[in-house]
Design a protein around this motif. Structure first.
Motif, mmCIF file in Angstrom:
data_model
loop_
_atom_site.group_PDB
_atom_site.id
_atom_site.type_symbol
_atom_site.label_atom_id
_atom_site.label_comp_id
_atom_site.label_asym_id
_atom_site.label_seq_id
_atom_site.Cartn_x
_atom_site.Cartn_y
_atom_site.Cartn_z
ATOM 1 N N SER A 134 11.608 22.673 27.358
ATOM 2 C CA SER A 134 11.130 24.042 27.560
ATOM 3 C C SER A 134 11.825 24.749 28.726
ATOM 4 O O SER A 134 12.134 25.938 28.641
ATOM 5 C CB SER A 134 9.611 24.045 27.773
ATOM 6 N N TYR A 135 12.089 24.004 29.791
ATOM 7 C CA TYR A 135 12.687 24.654 30.969
ATOM 8 C C TYR A 135 14.135 25.075 30.728
ATOM 9 O O TYR A 135 14.669 25.926 31.447
ATOM 10 C CB TYR A 135 12.577 23.760 32.215
ATOM 11 N N GLU A 136 14.757 24.507 29.686
ATOM 12 C CA GLU A 136 16.142 24.869 29.358
ATOM 13 C C GLU A 136 16.207 25.998 28.332
ATOM 14 O O GLU A 136 17.099 26.839 28.385
ATOM 15 C CB GLU A 136 16.898 23.644 28.831
ATOM 16 N N ILE A 137 15.258 26.018 27.402
ATOM 17 C CA ILE A 137 15.292 27.042 26.343
ATOM 18 C C ILE A 137 14.381 28.237 26.662
ATOM 19 O O ILE A 137 14.367 29.225 25.936
ATOM 20 C CB ILE A 137 14.940 26.453 24.961
ATOM 21 N N HIS A 138 13.605 28.121 27.756
ATOM 22 C CA HIS A 138 12.704 29.199 28.204
ATOM 23 C C HIS A 138 11.653 29.560 27.151
ATOM 24 O O HIS A 138 11.240 30.715 27.044
ATOM 25 C CB HIS A 138 13.510 30.437 28.620
ATOM 26 N N LEU A 139 11.258 28.550 26.400
ATOM 27 C CA LEU A 139 10.189 28.681 25.404
ATOM 28 C C LEU A 139 9.334 27.428 25.485
ATOM 29 O O LEU A 139 9.855 26.341 25.724
ATOM 30 C CB LEU A 139 10.759 28.806 23.986
ATOM 31 N N ARG A 140 8.026 27.578 25.257
ATOM 32 C CA ARG A 140 7.167 26.394 25.309
ATOM 33 C C ARG A 140 6.114 26.443 24.208
ATOM 34 O O ARG A 140 5.721 27.521 23.752
ATOM 35 C CB ARG A 140 6.522 26.241 26.705
ATOM 36 N N LYS A 141 5.724 25.277 23.776
ATOM 37 C CA LYS A 141 4.633 25.167 22.818
ATOM 38 C C LYS A 141 3.322 25.553 23.514
ATOM 39 O O LYS A 141 3.206 25.325 24.720
ATOM 40 C CB LYS A 141 4.529 23.720 22.299
ATOM 41 N N PRO A 142 2.343 26.130 22.859
ATOM 42 C CA PRO A 142 2.276 26.364 21.411
ATOM 43 C C PRO A 142 2.804 27.724 20.947
ATOM 44 O O PRO A 142 2.405 28.199 19.878
ATOM 45 C CB PRO A 142 0.768 26.250 21.152
ATOM 46 N N GLU A 143 3.687 28.356 21.704
ATOM 47 C CA GLU A 143 4.252 29.629 21.241
ATOM 48 C C GLU A 143 4.993 29.413 19.919
ATOM 49 O O GLU A 143 5.778 28.476 19.782
ATOM 50 C CB GLU A 143 5.251 30.168 22.276
ATOM 51 N N GLU A 144 4.750 30.299 18.971
ATOM 52 C CA GLU A 144 5.412 30.192 17.665
ATOM 53 C C GLU A 144 6.930 30.217 17.825
ATOM 54 O O GLU A 144 7.646 29.531 17.100
ATOM 55 C CB GLU A 144 4.962 31.327 16.739
ATOM 56 N N ASP A 145 7.401 31.024 18.781
ATOM 57 C CA ASP A 145 8.857 31.170 18.967
ATOM 58 C C ASP A 145 9.539 29.854 19.325
ATOM 59 O O ASP A 145 10.718 29.664 19.009
ATOM 60 C CB ASP A 145 9.152 32.205 20.051
#
Length: 201
Positions: A134-145
């Protein structure tokens, strides 16, 4: 027929000791997990702040603790990574498209690689077509994205993709997006039990 599997990391492969981290922070004077610490943690998991800013954010609540002690307490959640789980992963790596999608931070990954050794970590990472932190892609679960990011990047068919995670809020969102899911019960189930589950392999 499943042809791709997306795995979580913590409590799926590496064991987490949540009682230990709680007790270590209590020793430093943190009596409860504040809402602003939760927000701070999400910022760090999304790679929006660096390690120093994160540890200093903790220090505001435990001013008598030094940054080294705070970092040590934060890493105390990481327990062992049983070799048999890596061997299981290596066994299935040539049969399925494997991906790792983990809500985590730079500090924990650095500590994991240090604890287990770079050879072990490299062997683990090499089982996957792609590793997503998550810290590399700047997205984290449970966000759909976060899920869509992996699905779209690799042209995965959700109906043929299994997602394995120990948190129900994550598997619920994955299920809503059409993925097959296994909400693994920590302490009762192990990722190596995968083929005893009623999935179509």
């Amino acid at each position: 027929m499943i042809d791709a599997i997306i795995f979580d990391f913590g409590d799926v492969f590496i064991n987490l000791d949540k009682q230990k981290i709680d007790s270590e922070f209590r020793k430093l004077g943190l009596t409860e997990w504040h809402a602003d610490l939760d927000a701070l943690n999400k910022q760090y998991e999304l790679g929006k702040i660096d390690e120093l800013t994160y540890m200093q954010g903790f220090q505001k609540h435990i001013p008598n603790a030094d940054l080294v002690s705070i970092r040590s307490a934060w890493n105390s959640i990481l327990a062992d990574f049983p070799l048999y789980r890596l061997e299981f992963l290596q066994m299935i790596a040539s049969k399925y498209r494997l991906f790792l999608l983990s809500n985590t931070d730079h500090t924990h990954i650095e500590k994991f690689e240090h604890n287990e050794g770079l050879t072990f970590a490299r062997d683990f990472y090499s089982c996957f077509e792609k590793v997503y932190f998550s810290y590399e892609i700047h997205l984290r679960k449970p966000e759909e994205d976060a899920f869509k990011f992996v699905i779209n990047n690799h042209n995965l068919n959700p109906k043929k993709t299994l997602f394995i995670d120990d948190k129900k809020e994550n598997t619920d969102v994955a299920k809503k997006l059409g993925l097959l899911v296994w909400n693994l019960e920590v302490g009762k189930e192990d990722v190596v039990d995968l083929f005893s589950k009623k999935f179509s392999f």
